[in-house]
Design a protein around this motif. Structure first.
Motif, mmCIF file in Angstrom:
data_model
loop_
_atom_site.group_PDB
_atom_site.id
_atom_site.type_symbol
_atom_site.label_atom_id
_atom_site.label_comp_id
_atom_site.label_asym_id
_atom_site.label_seq_id
_atom_site.Cartn_x
_atom_site.Cartn_y
_atom_site.Cartn_z
ATOM 1 N N ARG A 239 -0.598 -8.645 -3.452
ATOM 2 C CA ARG A 239 -0.783 -9.502 -2.274
ATOM 3 C C ARG A 239 -0.034 -8.939 -1.068
ATOM 4 N NH1 ARG A 239 -0.914 -15.931 -2.489
ATOM 5 N NH2 ARG A 239 -2.883 -15.275 -3.425
ATOM 6 N N GLU A 240 1.228 -8.531 -1.276
ATOM 7 C CA GLU A 240 2.009 -7.998 -0.165
ATOM 8 C C GLU A 240 1.474 -6.646 0.289
ATOM 9 O OE1 GLU A 240 5.173 -7.750 2.702
ATOM 10 O OE2 GLU A 240 3.886 -9.275 1.806
ATOM 11 N N ARG A 243 -1.537 -7.288 2.393
ATOM 12 C CA ARG A 243 -1.168 -7.782 3.725
ATOM 13 C C ARG A 243 -0.714 -6.631 4.618
ATOM 14 N NH1 ARG A 243 3.023 -8.990 6.826
ATOM 15 N NH2 ARG A 243 4.547 -8.270 5.281
#
Length: 262
Positions: A239-240, A243
């Protein structure tokens, strides 16, 4: 090959509503950035492919690209907001017909699929044209998708009605990536960044597999226990990483194609 959606209502721009919220503007910018970078990387096909995202705060509406515009022409304000009945709620134009029938049914039937990216990107589509499992777990990038893919074997021509949209949505099940045999790929995710990250790495993994197979030598697949361990490691930071990758894309475009923000 593309078809305009018929019967949609005339555009109605709603002002001073939740559709003007900062979160909606940010979604427009993020989605436009994905279109532009997809065009740069050759992940598009004419005016036929489509990305969509459920409007923040409005689970009954979604953002999608307008019919007739190439990915390289998409801007934040050019994206349409549509409902699940085919009405254009905000924006000029209409969605491409298959974009509506596929994406509206996915978003309506699969609440977790906030983002839905459909392309005919060359390497992943080439794998979808072959018999048997499309993606083999012989390269590290491919391991990102271990346990997350499904194959839709039932190509039925163009998706020009809700029945075919519902069938495609049902084929997804719990997967994030669908190899649509004889067609292309669909990536769904909870955020624009995660859908973009998966789309990008899926094409890279497919390209590496195609190149390896072109040597005529057999693939050395990763041992199943190591593959599962590596896939779990990747998911921890996905997820990071996604992003940050999208932020990088937006920085590049802000310098070189700032009109995507318009």
């Amino acid at each position: 090959m593309a078809h305009a959606l018929g019967g949609a209502a005339a555009p109605v721009v709603l002002r001073n509503t939740a559709l003007d919220a900062d979160a909606v503007r940010q979604a427009r910018v993020d989605l436009a950035a994905c279109f532009r970078m997809a065009a740069r990387l050759g992940l598009h096909e004419g005016i036929c492919n489509h990305f969509s995202f459920v409007v923040p705060g409005r689970d009954d509406l979604f953002l999608v690209n307008p019919y007739g515009w190439a990915f390289s022409e998409v801007t934040a304000s050019r994206l349409l907001i549509c409902d699940y009945e085919g009405n254009v709620i905000a924006g000029d134009g209409v969605p491409e017909a298959t974009a509506f029938f596929i994406h509206a049914r996915i978003h309506k039937n699969i609440p977790r699929a906030k983002a839905a990216f459909h392309t005919h990107m060359p390497n992943a589509t080439a794998l979808a044209m072959t018999e048997g499992p499309p993606l083999l777990f012989a390269g590290q990038s491919a391991l990102k998708f271990l346990g997350r893919t499904v194959v839709d074997e039932d190509y039925n021509g163009l998706a020009l009605d809700t029945d075919e949209g519902d069938r495609i949505a049902a084929s997804i099940g719990d997967a994030d990536i669908v190899f649509m045999k004889n067609h292309g790929v669909m990536v769904v995710g909870p955020t624009i960044a995660e859908a973009w990250d998966d789309l990008y790495y899926l094409e890279r993994a497919a390209e590496a597999q195609r190149l390896a197979l072109s040597t005529g030598r057999p693939l050395k697949q990763v041992r199943p226990d190591i593959a599962a361990k590596t896939a779990a490691q990747m998911r921890e930071g996905d997820r990071e990483s996604a992003r940050l990758q999208l932020e990088s894309v937006k920085r590049i475009l802000s310098r070189e194609e700032p009109d995507f923000l318009d």
